[in-house]
Design a protein around this motif. Sequence first.
Motif, PDB file in Angstrom:
ATOM      1  N   ASP A  65       0.896  -1.194   0.074  1.00 50.95           N
ATOM      2  CA  ASP A  65       0.021   0.017   0.134  1.00 50.95           C
ATOM      3  C   ASP A  65       0.776   1.327   0.070  1.00 50.95           C
ATOM      4  O   ASP A  65       0.579   2.247  -0.838  1.00 50.95           O
ATOM      5  CB  ASP A  65      -1.087  -0.238   1.136  1.00 50.95           C
ATOM      6  N   MET A  66       1.896   1.167   0.798  1.00 53.99           N
ATOM      7  CA  MET A  66       2.718   2.454   0.693  1.00 53.99           C
ATOM      8  C   MET A  66       3.584   2.551  -0.569  1.00 53.99           C
ATOM      9  O   MET A  66       3.590   3.695  -1.001  1.00 53.99           O
ATOM     10  CB  MET A  66       3.952   2.255   1.856  1.00 53.99           C
ATOM     11  N   LEU A  67       4.177   1.340  -1.182  1.00 54.70           N
ATOM     12  CA  LEU A  67       4.819   1.493  -2.426  1.00 54.70           C
ATOM     13  C   LEU A  67       3.741   2.023  -3.569  1.00 54.70           C
ATOM     14  O   LEU A  67       4.162   2.799  -4.266  1.00 54.70           O
ATOM     15  CB  LEU A  67       5.198   0.206  -2.891  1.00 54.70           C
ATOM     16  N   THR A  68       2.511   1.533  -3.341  1.00 58.17           N
ATOM     17  CA  THR A  68       1.342   2.264  -4.380  1.00 58.17           C
ATOM     18  C   THR A  68       1.030   3.615  -4.288  1.00 58.17           C
ATOM     19  O   THR A  68       1.294   4.098  -5.279  1.00 58.17           O
ATOM     20  CB  THR A  68       0.198   1.221  -4.026  1.00 58.17           C
ATOM     21  N   GLU A  69       1.026   4.022  -3.074  1.00 57.16           N
ATOM     22  CA  GLU A  69       0.746   5.395  -2.946  1.00 57.16           C
ATOM     23  C   GLU A  69       2.157   6.062  -3.294  1.00 57.16           C
ATOM     24  O   GLU A  69       1.938   7.135  -3.992  1.00 57.16           O
ATOM     25  CB  GLU A  69       0.621   5.656  -1.437  1.00 57.16           C
ATOM     26  N   MET A  70       3.295   5.772  -3.116  1.00 58.06           N
ATOM     27  CA  MET A  70       4.324   6.576  -3.673  1.00 58.06           C
ATOM     28  C   MET A  70       4.636   6.860  -5.281  1.00 58.06           C
ATOM     29  O   MET A  70       4.876   7.576  -5.609  1.00 58.06           O
ATOM     30  CB  MET A  70       5.690   5.875  -3.204  1.00 58.06           C
ATOM     31  N   LEU A  71       4.240   5.456  -5.538  1.00 55.48           N
ATOM     32  CA  LEU A  71       4.361   5.326  -7.322  1.00 55.48           C
ATOM     33  C   LEU A  71       3.232   6.138  -7.728  1.00 55.48           C
ATOM     34  O   LEU A  71       3.616   6.844  -8.733  1.00 55.48           O
ATOM     35  CB  LEU A  71       4.164   3.817  -7.769  1.00 55.48           C
ATOM     36  N   ASN A  72       1.994   6.218  -7.259  1.00 57.80           N
ATOM     37  CA  ASN A  72       1.165   7.238  -7.800  1.00 57.80           C
ATOM     38  C   ASN A  72       1.302   8.759  -7.664  1.00 57.80           C
ATOM     39  O   ASN A  72       1.003   9.244  -8.595  1.00 57.80           O
ATOM     40  CB  ASN A  72      -0.259   6.825  -6.852  1.00 57.80           C
ATOM     41  N   GLU A  73       1.931   9.018  -6.503  1.00 61.15           N
ATOM     42  CA  GLU A  73       2.435  10.416  -6.348  1.00 61.15           C
ATOM     43  C   GLU A  73       3.602  10.593  -7.219  1.00 61.15           C
ATOM     44  O   GLU A  73       3.805  11.891  -7.736  1.00 61.15           O
ATOM     45  CB  GLU A  73       2.969  10.720  -4.920  1.00 61.15           C
ATOM     46  N   LEU A  74       4.589   9.704  -7.303  1.00 64.30           N
ATOM     47  CA  LEU A  74       5.749  10.089  -8.264  1.00 64.30           C
ATOM     48  C   LEU A  74       5.333  10.183  -9.705  1.00 64.30           C
ATOM     49  O   LEU A  74       5.903  11.142 -10.466  1.00 64.30           O
ATOM     50  CB  LEU A  74       6.629   8.500  -8.041  1.00 64.30           C
ATOM     51  N   GLY A  75       4.232   9.469 -10.060  1.00 64.98           N
ATOM     52  CA  GLY A  75       3.891   9.613 -11.619  1.00 64.98           C
ATOM     53  C   GLY A  75       3.414  10.664 -12.088  1.00 64.98           C
ATOM     54  O   GLY A  75       2.831  10.998 -13.151  1.00 64.98           O
ATOM     55  N   LYS A  76       2.756  11.635 -11.123  1.00 61.96           N
ATOM     56  CA  LYS A  76       2.022  12.836 -11.483  1.00 61.96           C
ATOM     57  C   LYS A  76       2.831  13.657 -12.024  1.00 61.96           C
ATOM     58  O   LYS A  76       2.219  14.516 -12.732  1.00 61.96           O
ATOM     59  CB  LYS A  76       1.441  13.456  -9.966  1.00 61.96           C
ATOM     60  N   ASN A  77       3.941  14.004 -11.920  1.00 58.29           N
ATOM     61  CA  ASN A  77       5.019  15.122 -12.281  1.00 58.29           C
ATOM     62  C   ASN A  77       5.591  14.745 -13.557  1.00 58.29           C
ATOM     63  O   ASN A  77       6.457  15.679 -13.825  1.00 58.29           O
ATOM     64  CB  ASN A  77       5.705  15.677 -11.034  1.00 58.29           C
ATOM     65  N   GLU A  78       5.336  13.618 -14.249  1.00 54.04           N
ATOM     66  CA  GLU A  78       6.092  13.202 -15.349  1.00 54.04           C
ATOM     67  C   GLU A  78       7.888  13.219 -15.223  1.00 54.04           C
ATOM     68  O   GLU A  78       8.423  13.895 -15.686  1.00 54.04           O
ATOM     69  CB  GLU A  78       6.029  14.268 -16.760  1.00 54.04           C
ATOM     70  N   PRO A  79       8.054  12.188 -14.138  1.00 55.28           N
ATOM     71  CA  PRO A  79       9.486  12.335 -13.793  1.00 55.28           C
ATOM     72  C   PRO A  79      10.616  11.774 -14.810  1.00 55.28           C
ATOM     73  O   PRO A  79      10.030  11.194 -15.879  1.00 55.28           O
ATOM     74  CB  PRO A  79       9.262  11.293 -12.687  1.00 55.28           C
ATOM     75  N   GLY A  80      11.524  11.839 -14.674  1.00 55.00           N
ATOM     76  CA  GLY A  80      12.734  11.559 -15.461  1.00 55.00           C
ATOM     77  C   GLY A  80      13.854  10.913 -14.618  1.00 55.00           C
ATOM     78  O   GLY A  80      14.243  11.184 -13.684  1.00 55.00           O
TER      79      GLY A  80
END
Length: 423
Positions: A307-322
Motif C-alpha cells: 500500500d505504501m509503495l502504491t501510494e508512492m508510485l502514484n505520487e511519483l507519476g503525477k509530475n512526469e518524472p525522468g
Amino acid sequence: MKKGIVVIAGVSAVAVFGMWFTQNAYESSVTDALTRNADTYSNMGIKLEKNAIAASFTRIEDEYTLTLTEQFFDQMDMPALYAESFDITISNLCRVYPFYMSCENEFSLPEGTLPDEFVEKLQGFTYQAGWSFSPLTNSVSSYLNTDGFTVENDGTPLEVAPLTLSSNSDLAFESLNTQMNWGGMTFNDSLTQIDIDNVNVNGDMTRLTGITYLGTSTVSIDNMVFNTADGESFSAKAINVTSNTNEYETGKYDVRYVATSSDMSIGGGALPIDIAQLHTDIRLYGLSEKALEMMNSFQGNFIEQQDMLTEMLNELGKNEPGLAIDNFSASVNNVPVSIKGEITFDQFTAEDVDTGEIAAKSNAFLNGNVGKEVSTALPQLVPMLDQYSQMGMAEKDAEGNYTTEITIKDRTLSANGNVLQQF
C-alpha cells in the motif's frame, strides 16, 4: 565609587537577563520542535517526550524519553527481535550562562536490552556526548565521541575504531551541518573477514518538511573488504558517494547521485569481476514535495508494504518524472564500458507499473559503448556482441569497439534503429 557600583549593577542585570533569556529560548524552541515534528515521529512509530527534572538560574536538568513502539519494529522488519516497545532515556544536564548554555548527555537503555553475554564481551566502550546553544545566534553545536573498543567473539576479537560525530544547526533543526569520522572495524576468523577503513560522512542541509531535507551529503570510505569461507568476496577502494537534493523549479525537486571508486572486485561467481575507475552520475527529477517526503519515509522505514509503495508510485507519476544518466563508466576486467542517456515518463500510476503499461508511457535514449579490449579480456562475450552487430543492434568499428543506441519512442523499443518490440 557610585559609577563603579552602577556599572557592576548594569553588568549584573545584563547577565541575569541573558541567563533568563537563554533558558526561555531553550524551553520555547524545544517545545515548538517537539510539537511540529510529533506527527512525523508518530508515523515512524517513535514518541519523543521531554520531562523537567530540576532547574535553577544557572542549571537545567531534563530527561528526554525516546520510545520505539511496536509499530517502529514492525516497519524495521524486526518484530522477532523486539516484540514490545521500549524507552531510550537521554539525561540532559545543562549549565546556563548569559546568552549561552552547555549541556552533557547520557544514554540509558532498559535493563536486559543488551544480553549479558554481549555486555561481558564489550571491552573498553566509552563515549562522550553533549551540545551547546546560543540564543543570540540561534545556533546549536553537538557532539558524540566514542573511543575504540573490542567485542570478543569466541577468541576472535571484533575491533571497532573510534568515532567522532559533530553537528551545527539552529535549535529547530531548520538547517543542519554534520560531520562524522569513523576509523572503521576489523574482524578476521576462519569463516569471515571484514575490514572497513576510515569512513567519513558530511552533510549540509536545509529542512523542507518533517525529516526531509534539501542539500548535499557525502560518504567516503578508504577501503572495504568482505570475504567468506565459501569464496564469496567483495572489496573496494576510495569509495565516494554524493547525493544532492534540490528544488530546480518551483514545486519540482531532483536528487542527483554521484558515486566513484578507484578499484572494486567481486569474487566467488563463475566470472570474477574487477572494476576500475567507476564513475556514475545519475539524476532523478520531476519529484513533488510529497513524493520526495514519501521516498525519504520509505527508505527510512526499510519496508516494502504494497500500500505504501502504491501510494508512492502514484505520487511519483503525477509530475512526469525522468532519469538522466549523465555518466556511467568503468573499466570492467580491463574493458572500458560506458552508458549515457535519459529516460522520461508521461504521467503514470502504480497500476501501470504492475501491468507493464509503464513501458508505453516511457521515452528513452541510451548510448552504450564496449571497448575493443573485450576481445582479449572477455573473449567469451565476443560471439554474442558480434551476433548483435550482424543483427544491426550494435555497431562494431574497425578497431573492434562496440556501440549501440537504445530508444523507446511511440511505444516502440529499438536498437540502432531496428525495432525490437512494440508495446
